[in-house]
Design a protein around this motif. Structure first.
Motif, short mmCIF file in Angstrom:
data_model
loop_
_atom_site.label_atom_id
_atom_site.label_comp_id
_atom_site.label_asym_id
_atom_site.label_seq_id
_atom_site.Cartn_x
_atom_site.Cartn_y
_atom_site.Cartn_z
N ARG A 108 0.86 -1.25 0.08
CA ARG A 108 -0.07 -0.04 0.14
C ARG A 108 0.99 1.52 -0.22
N VAL A 109 2.05 1.24 0.76
CA VAL A 109 2.92 2.31 0.94
C VAL A 109 3.65 2.58 -0.41
N PHE A 110 3.91 1.41 -1.01
CA PHE A 110 4.52 1.65 -2.39
C PHE A 110 3.74 2.13 -3.36
N GLU A 111 2.50 1.79 -3.52
CA GLU A 111 1.50 2.40 -4.51
C GLU A 111 1.20 3.74 -4.17
N LEU A 112 1.16 4.36 -3.05
CA LEU A 112 0.94 5.64 -2.88
C LEU A 112 2.10 6.71 -3.17
N LEU A 113 3.25 5.96 -2.82
CA LEU A 113 4.69 6.55 -2.86
C LEU A 113 4.97 6.83 -4.52
N ASP A 114 4.60 5.79 -5.04
CA ASP A 114 5.11 5.60 -6.57
C ASP A 114 4.03 6.55 -7.37
N ALA A 115 2.78 6.63 -6.84
CA ALA A 115 1.75 7.63 -7.53
C ALA A 115 2.44 8.77 -7.29
N ARG A 116 2.95 9.21 -5.94
CA ARG A 116 2.81 10.57 -5.84
C ARG A 116 4.09 11.05 -6.38
N HIS A 117 5.23 10.12 -6.52
CA HIS A 117 6.42 10.35 -7.30
C HIS A 117 6.02 10.67 -8.78
N GLU A 118 5.28 9.86 -9.49
CA GLU A 118 5.06 9.88 -10.73
C GLU A 118 4.31 11.35 -10.93
N SER A 119 3.53 11.91 -9.97
CA SER A 119 2.63 13.07 -10.17
C SER A 119 3.62 14.25 -10.13
N CYS A 120 4.71 14.10 -9.49
CA CYS A 120 5.60 15.07 -9.20
C CYS A 120 6.78 15.09 -10.34
N GLY A 121 6.67 14.11 -11.18
CA GLY A 121 7.49 14.07 -12.29
C GLY A 121 8.86 13.64 -12.23
N ARG A 122 8.65 12.40 -11.37
CA ARG A 122 9.77 11.49 -10.91
C ARG A 122 11.17 12.42 -10.51
N PRO A 123 11.04 13.17 -9.42
CA PRO A 123 11.99 14.02 -8.72
C PRO A 123 13.19 13.30 -8.37
N ALA A 124 14.48 13.74 -8.48
CA ALA A 124 15.51 13.26 -7.80
C ALA A 124 15.78 13.74 -6.67
N GLU A 125 15.22 15.04 -6.26
CA GLU A 125 15.48 15.73 -4.99
C GLU A 125 14.25 16.32 -4.55
N GLY A 126 14.17 16.91 -3.20
CA GLY A 126 13.20 17.45 -2.85
C GLY A 126 12.15 16.60 -1.77
N TRP A 127 11.16 17.45 -1.10
CA TRP A 127 10.32 16.88 -0.07
C TRP A 127 9.44 15.67 -0.91
N VAL A 128 9.16 14.91 -0.05
CA VAL A 128 8.01 13.77 -0.51
C VAL A 128 6.84 14.75 -0.32
N PHE A 129 6.59 15.54 0.84
CA PHE A 129 5.53 15.93 1.18
C PHE A 129 5.88 17.49 1.50
N PRO A 130 5.94 18.29 0.38
CA PRO A 130 6.24 19.73 0.62
C PRO A 130 5.44 20.54 1.48
N PRO A 131 6.01 21.22 2.50
CA PRO A 131 5.36 21.88 3.40
C PRO A 131 4.05 22.91 2.94
N ALA A 132 4.28 23.32 1.67
CA ALA A 132 3.41 24.23 1.01
C ALA A 132 1.95 23.14 0.78
N GLN A 133 2.12 22.14 0.56
CA GLN A 133 0.81 21.25 0.47
C GLN A 133 0.04 21.43 1.79
N PHE A 134 0.59 21.49 2.90
CA PHE A 134 -0.27 21.28 4.12
C PHE A 134 -0.85 22.60 4.30
N ASP A 135 0.02 23.75 3.80
CA ASP A 135 -0.61 25.24 4.15
C ASP A 135 -1.86 25.36 3.16
N VAL A 136 -1.60 24.81 2.03
CA VAL A 136 -2.93 25.00 1.21
C VAL A 136 -3.88 24.28 1.51
N GLU A 137 -4.02 23.21 2.24
CA GLU A 137 -5.01 22.20 2.80
C GLU A 137 -5.76 23.22 3.84
#
Length: 268
Positions: free
Chosen positions: A235-264
């Motif tokens: 289950r964790v692989f599936e959600l992290l893989d989907a999140r990685h794909e949606s971010c453009g497969r980045p090599a660096e950066g936060w998995v959960f950028p702080p800005a996402q929580f601020d927007v929510e």
């Protein structure tokens, strides 16, 4: 010869004419430390030096203000709650009779007197001061300002807030949880992470395999056991893989950028 380590520094101690000689070598090399002890013994035998007077220990208040708080502000700069905890503990100690005692005068009896005088507080409130005292005295010993450690007994009866969720509660929570909180909660549940570890995840520490398995590397922690590599659940692989794909497969950066929580938070 009698040398021993405090932290990374060697000390030596021996008896001379019935008096205890204890000195820091300020060295991390055991051979140099032994040579320094030998030189001190030789100088005493030749009468070149006298018995060195023991330096008076600072008061608890002096040590907290001059050593402990500056250390805590540097050590816990990235952990404001921990720093606030120690500052509040210091404020309690400053207002107590302990503040005027020299470090080498403080005993567990004084700590228990402190607890009794704060009996109106909860056990957690009392232990805020006692834990600060214990941490400060341990550091004073490590830094050579105390010759021996001091035991500090904590107050009993602190309330424990641990409770294991059942499957129905977990399902209800995840179904009602918006993103990115839902993904964070899933990782916490499946991998046994603390929230802070999940929020600090970065892509260089997440590894995806071609067989739909993966690993998460924890690079920070208070102990070697805390720094580890854990396998992802499906289950964790599936959600992290989907999140990685949606971010453009980045090599660096936060998995959960702080800005996402601020927007929510703003949207809610």
């Amino acid at each position: 010869m009698s040398i021993y380590k405090r932290g990374q520094i060697y000390w030596y101690k021996f008896q001379w004419n019935g008096k205890l000689i204890r000195e820091s070598t300020k060295q991390g090399n055991d051979k140099l430390a032994r040579n320094m002890e030998s030189a001190h013994r030789t100088a005493l035998a030749k009468g070149e030096v006298g018995i060195r007077e023991k330096r008076p220990a600072p008061t608890l208040k002096e040590f907290l203000k001059g050593d402990f708080l500056p250390f805590a502000e540097t050590k816990h700069a990235a952990k404001p709650l921990t720093l606030r905890y120690y500052k509040q503990g210091c404020d309690m100690l400053f207002k107590s009779l302990l503040a005027g005692l020299r470090l080498d005068e403080v005993t567990d009896q004084h700590a228990q007197d402190f607890a009794r005088k704060h009996a109106k507080l909860s056990a957690s409130g009392i232990n805020r001061g006692l834990r600060t005292l214990r941490r400060a005295l341990n550091l004073a010993y490590q830094w050579g300002k105390l010759e021996k450690p001091v035991k500090v007994t904590l107050a009993t009866g602190e309330k424990q807030r641990d409770r294991v969720l059942n499957e129905d509660e977990i399902e209800k929570y995840l179904n009602a949880c918006p993103q990115p909180w839902k993904d964070c909660a899933t990782i916490i549940l499946d991998e046994g992470f603390r929230p802070g570890k999940v929020f600090a995840l970065q892509w260089p520490h997440v590894f995806f395999n071609e067989d739909a398995t993966g690993l998460i590397q924890i690079v920070q922690g208070k102990s070697k056991a805390a720094r580890r590599i854990l396998p992802m659940t499906p289950r964790v692989f599936e959600l992290l893989d989907a999140r990685h794909e949606s971010c453009g497969r980045p090599a660096e950066g936060w998995v959960f950028p702080p800005a996402q929580f601020d927007v929510e938070i703003q949207e809610r």
